[in-house]
Write a protein that holds these residues in place. Sequence first.
Motif, short mmCIF file in Angstrom:
data_model
loop_
_atom_site.label_atom_id
_atom_site.label_comp_id
_atom_site.label_asym_id
_atom_site.label_seq_id
_atom_site.Cartn_x
_atom_site.Cartn_y
_atom_site.Cartn_z
N TYR A 44 31.64 -18.53 45.03
CA TYR A 44 32.75 -19.25 44.40
C TYR A 44 32.76 -19.15 42.88
CZ TYR A 44 33.80 -21.35 48.93
OH TYR A 44 34.15 -21.53 50.23
N VAL A 45 31.57 -18.91 42.27
CA VAL A 45 31.46 -18.94 40.81
C VAL A 45 32.52 -18.10 40.07
CG1 VAL A 45 30.02 -18.09 38.88
CG2 VAL A 45 29.09 -19.72 40.51
N PRO A 46 32.70 -16.82 40.44
CA PRO A 46 33.65 -16.03 39.64
C PRO A 46 35.07 -16.59 39.65
CG PRO A 46 32.76 -14.73 41.48
CD PRO A 46 31.99 -16.00 41.41
N TYR A 47 35.56 -17.00 40.81
CA TYR A 47 36.95 -17.47 40.88
C TYR A 47 37.11 -18.80 40.14
CZ TYR A 47 36.44 -13.99 44.47
OH TYR A 47 36.12 -12.84 45.12
N VAL A 48 36.13 -19.69 40.35
CA VAL A 48 36.20 -20.99 39.69
C VAL A 48 36.14 -20.83 38.17
CG1 VAL A 48 34.96 -23.15 39.33
CG2 VAL A 48 35.29 -22.29 41.65
N THR A 49 35.21 -20.01 37.71
CA THR A 49 35.02 -19.89 36.27
C THR A 49 36.25 -19.25 35.60
OG1 THR A 49 33.37 -19.43 34.59
CG2 THR A 49 33.76 -17.69 36.12
N LEU A 50 36.83 -18.24 36.24
CA LEU A 50 38.04 -17.62 35.67
C LEU A 50 39.21 -18.60 35.69
CD1 LEU A 50 37.87 -13.95 37.08
CD2 LEU A 50 37.27 -14.74 34.80
N ALA A 51 39.32 -19.38 36.76
CA ALA A 51 40.41 -20.36 36.86
C ALA A 51 40.27 -21.42 35.77
CB ALA A 51 40.42 -21.01 38.25
N VAL A 52 39.05 -21.91 35.58
CA VAL A 52 38.81 -22.94 34.55
C VAL A 52 39.15 -22.39 33.16
CG1 VAL A 52 37.01 -24.25 33.37
CG2 VAL A 52 37.08 -24.22 35.86
N MET A 53 38.84 -21.12 32.93
CA MET A 53 39.10 -20.54 31.61
C MET A 53 40.58 -20.24 31.40
SD MET A 53 35.96 -18.09 30.56
CE MET A 53 35.98 -17.06 32.00
N THR B 75 25.13 -19.74 19.92
CA THR B 75 25.38 -18.50 20.67
C THR B 75 24.98 -18.68 22.13
OG1 THR B 75 24.94 -17.25 18.66
CG2 THR B 75 24.98 -16.01 20.70
N VAL B 76 23.85 -19.36 22.36
CA VAL B 76 23.42 -19.62 23.73
C VAL B 76 24.46 -20.48 24.47
CG1 VAL B 76 21.71 -20.81 25.17
CG2 VAL B 76 20.94 -19.36 23.29
N ILE B 77 24.93 -21.53 23.80
CA ILE B 77 25.89 -22.43 24.45
C ILE B 77 27.22 -21.71 24.73
CG2 ILE B 77 27.30 -24.50 24.13
CD1 ILE B 77 24.92 -25.69 22.58
N ALA B 78 27.71 -20.98 23.72
CA ALA B 78 29.01 -20.32 23.88
C ALA B 78 28.97 -19.24 24.96
CB ALA B 78 29.46 -19.72 22.55
N ASN B 79 27.77 -18.70 25.24
CA ASN B 79 27.68 -17.60 26.19
C ASN B 79 26.96 -17.96 27.49
OD1 ASN B 79 28.92 -15.45 24.61
ND2 ASN B 79 27.18 -15.73 23.25
N ALA B 80 26.64 -19.24 27.66
CA ALA B 80 25.83 -19.63 28.83
C ALA B 80 26.52 -19.25 30.15
CB ALA B 80 25.52 -21.12 28.79
N ARG B 81 27.85 -19.16 30.14
CA ARG B 81 28.52 -18.81 31.39
C ARG B 81 28.11 -17.42 31.87
NH1 ARG B 81 31.92 -18.03 27.33
NH2 ARG B 81 33.23 -16.17 27.24
N TYR B 82 27.67 -16.55 30.95
CA TYR B 82 27.23 -15.22 31.37
C TYR B 82 25.98 -15.29 32.24
CZ TYR B 82 30.58 -13.36 28.04
OH TYR B 82 31.72 -13.07 27.37
N LEU B 83 25.17 -16.35 32.06
CA LEU B 83 24.01 -16.55 32.94
C LEU B 83 24.49 -16.68 34.39
CD1 LEU B 83 21.67 -19.15 31.19
CD2 LEU B 83 21.06 -16.84 31.85
N LEU B 84 25.51 -17.56 34.57
CA LEU B 84 26.05 -17.78 35.92
C LEU B 84 26.70 -16.51 36.46
CD1 LEU B 84 27.77 -21.25 35.69
CD2 LEU B 84 25.73 -20.65 36.97
N MET B 85 27.54 -15.90 35.63
CA MET B 85 28.26 -14.71 36.07
C MET B 85 27.29 -13.62 36.51
SD MET B 85 31.35 -14.30 33.38
CE MET B 85 32.59 -15.56 33.17
N ASN B 86 26.23 -13.41 35.71
CA ASN B 86 25.33 -12.33 36.05
C ASN B 86 24.39 -12.67 37.20
OD1 ASN B 86 26.53 -10.56 34.39
ND2 ASN B 86 25.01 -10.61 32.77
#
Lengths: 103, 242
Positions: A44-53, B75-86
């Motif tokens: 779910y992460v990708p869809y949720v995160t893109l939607a939130v953004m 920088t860590v805070i602004a980019n933390a979502r990349y942790l989740l994405m990756n």
Amino acid sequence: MSDTLRVLIYILIMILVTNGIRVLPITLIRKPIKNRFVRSFLYYVPYVTLAVMTFPAIMEATQSPIAGLAALVLGILAAFFGLGLLPVSIICCVVVFLIELFI
Amino acid sequence: MKEKSAFLKGMRDGFPIGLGYFAVSFSLGIIAKKGGLTPIIGFFSSLFVRASAGEYAGYTSIATHASYWELVIITVIANARYLLMNCALSQKFSSATGIVKRILVGACCTDEIFGISIAWPGYLKPAYTFGATAIAGPMWALGTALGIVAGGTLPVRAVSALSVALYGMFLAIIVPPSKKDKAVAIAVAASFALSYLFSILPVVKTISAGTRTIILTIVIAAVAAILKPVPDLPEDGGDVNE
């Protein structure tokens, strides 16, 4: 310290930290995850995160929030009827341009 | 699909991303100029960082003479979502994909590159991600450099229209799976609603957009995972995301 050197150090920090964050999970997680909750979460992460953004940011990116909202609705419709990345993007841009022309 | 055609497909999908990038990084260039970046430094800085919110925070920090540690933390805070994405992206690799390619794919990850890479059917072909970055990355860098040179001369109307290109792409990524899987559709609708509420309600509206993204992503994806978990892995360990 010269200003140029100071700027270069700042930028080096940005490059190292940003890419470090990106690479960290990739190097730590090398095997398929077995845990069902974690797999579901990551599904779910990708869809949720893109939607939130996307929302409400799309309304804040344009001069007029209405134009952004119209781009959101028409973009969703265009994607729903099977259009790809580029056509959906162009439709959103044109919608904003036209609406802002008249208000 | 062969490596070469995956690379070409990546370049094709990278082009609209690059167009959207151009508008965003142009405005980023205007901020970078305040931090004292020259067009050349701005070009390479953007080429190697490729993070909108992260660069915005970074260039603002440079302009306000923040300390190096402050820059690291922001920088860590602004980019933390990349942790989740990756974390999610780590599951898209076939076991045959080597560590070097995995690391390079990871370094390529931006919101948009991640979006199209995760949408690739089955195991990700790293060449696809590289192709998209080969086009979109330089366009992002060029936008920053031109923003530093010519900031403020592009008509406001044009910037306003171009700035939704990125969101159009996000929609093209999240809508098709929402059509196929009702649970995804509900998660997306909940994301829109909660994200909007977080931007207007007192107290929570002071949270930065980057932090809001992290908090809501974790909460909504966790709730969705509990309510509607994905099917168990088949015995042979096939790909369940297809």
